[in-house]
Design a protein around this motif. Sequence first.
Motif, short mmCIF file in Angstrom:
data_model
loop_
_atom_site.label_atom_id
_atom_site.label_comp_id
_atom_site.label_asym_id
_atom_site.label_seq_id
_atom_site.Cartn_x
_atom_site.Cartn_y
_atom_site.Cartn_z
N ASN A 1 0.82 -1.21 -0.06
CA ASN A 1 0.15 -0.04 0.03
C ASN A 1 0.88 1.26 -0.15
O ASN A 1 0.78 2.06 -0.84
CB ASN A 1 -1.00 -0.12 1.15
CG ASN A 1 -2.24 -0.85 0.83
OD1 ASN A 1 -2.64 -0.96 -0.07
ND2 ASN A 1 -2.73 -1.16 2.00
N GLU A 2 1.88 1.12 0.74
CA GLU A 2 2.91 2.55 1.00
C GLU A 2 3.37 2.61 -0.54
O GLU A 2 3.78 3.89 -1.29
CB GLU A 2 3.80 2.04 2.04
CG GLU A 2 3.08 2.35 3.40
CD GLU A 2 4.20 2.27 4.44
OE1 GLU A 2 5.38 1.62 4.05
OE2 GLU A 2 3.62 2.48 5.51
N LYS B 1 -3.13 7.21 -4.32
CA LYS B 1 -3.36 8.45 -3.15
C LYS B 1 -4.06 7.80 -1.97
O LYS B 1 -4.55 8.74 -1.00
CB LYS B 1 -3.82 9.64 -3.61
CG LYS B 1 -3.64 9.87 -5.14
CD LYS B 1 -2.16 10.32 -4.98
CE LYS B 1 -1.74 10.89 -6.43
NZ LYS B 1 -0.49 11.08 -6.71
N ASN B 2 -4.19 6.56 -1.70
CA ASN B 2 -4.99 5.89 -0.62
C ASN B 2 -4.62 4.45 -0.64
O ASN B 2 -3.81 4.06 -1.72
CB ASN B 2 -6.33 6.03 -0.67
CG ASN B 2 -7.01 6.13 0.28
OD1 ASN B 2 -6.69 5.59 1.41
ND2 ASN B 2 -8.23 6.82 0.63
N ASP B 3 -4.81 3.92 0.29
CA ASP B 3 -4.52 2.40 0.53
C ASP B 3 -5.25 1.51 -0.73
O ASP B 3 -6.55 1.66 -0.70
CB ASP B 3 -4.95 1.73 1.73
CG ASP B 3 -3.82 2.18 2.95
OD1 ASP B 3 -3.06 2.87 2.53
OD2 ASP B 3 -4.17 1.68 4.00
N GLN C 1 1.02 4.32 -2.91
CA GLN C 1 0.50 5.34 -2.61
C GLN C 1 0.56 6.40 -3.57
O GLN C 1 -0.62 7.18 -3.76
CB GLN C 1 1.19 5.85 -1.45
CG GLN C 1 0.39 6.97 -0.45
CD GLN C 1 -0.95 6.45 0.16
OE1 GLN C 1 -0.99 5.40 0.46
NE2 GLN C 1 -1.86 7.26 0.48
#
Length: 371
Positions: A135-136, A143-145, A139
């Motif tokens: 998820n990171e 712009k989100n998980d 990003q």
Amino acid sequence: MNLSYWERKSWFSNIDFTIVGSGIVGLNCVLELRRKHPKARILVLEKGKLPQGASTKNAGFACFGSISEILSDLKTHSEQEVLQLVQDRFNGIQSLRTLLGDNVIEYQNNGGHELFLNQDVELYERCFSELKFVNELLQPVFKNDAFKVVPDRFNFKGINKNYISQVFEGQIDTGKMMRSLVQLAQQDGITILNSTQAQSFEDTGTEVTVKTDELQFVTKKLLIATNGFAAQLLSEDVKPARAQVLITKPIKNLHIKGTFHLEEGYYYFRNIDNRILLGGGRNLDFKTEETAEFGNTVLVENKLKELLETVILPEQPFEIDYSWSGIMGVGQLKKPIVKQVSDNVVCGVRLGGMGIAIGSTIGKNLAGLVG
């Protein structure tokens, strides 16, 4: 074929651009060429009666890669390369939606859900443990998980009680997408010749001689967008990969909604018109499925039926309506090949099963190589 004067003059004289392949890449390419060159003569050669290969044969996933596929790609690609792959897929889907409109292609964002069979405990635990990292990593794209753990709500059998879902994944109607692209091309005055197979070409430095199964002609620029059939014309790192698919007859009160992945994406299914469309199984026999021949095998069909009976619709009566296959273009790396082949020949191939996601941008990039 001996062409008449009228045929030569109207179809095969003063051709500026010839595109081989009328799939998602080829048609997005010609639309971009028309935008840049309003008065150019543009010809598309398509060997099938309809766009052959994978563009009208796929499952209609507007996807970016399941979490297990992302982790698998990180074994052979750098983090930056994987990030770029996902960014390209995201950009491509947005481009396609902008060009055709969500209503036209019946775009729906119901999420993409990766299921883990009970015996795949190790795979689930690895994906779960890497959830935050992935998820990171992604990003900058979403712009989100992008991934989250979601409990099974469709009562599948023999799977982990949780999915790992890609919340931004969607689904489309592939047939409507391709029909709309064909209509746009024809409205732009682009000639599409179906049932015409390019067999070879020769770049003389000033023009390209193209030989088809029935005739020969000259074009100023040749753009090859045949993906799974690229090896028939080019010496590049791209091999055909057959994908087999089946679909059920309509099922009363079908409650399953979304796109679903199993076993690192080698199996995939979705709902469409109260049916279940299910494909995959190439991993059962990679050698046999590395073919440019359409067809279905007993080995794969039996496995797909088994998944329907034991995992997807275990307590639901269903009937198989029919099956088909498509030909993808794959290689050692996931990155597509978009390059200059010679002075007047370029190619955009090796979409790696992500044609819907990246086909529109690959087509535009291909057009950009010829000015």
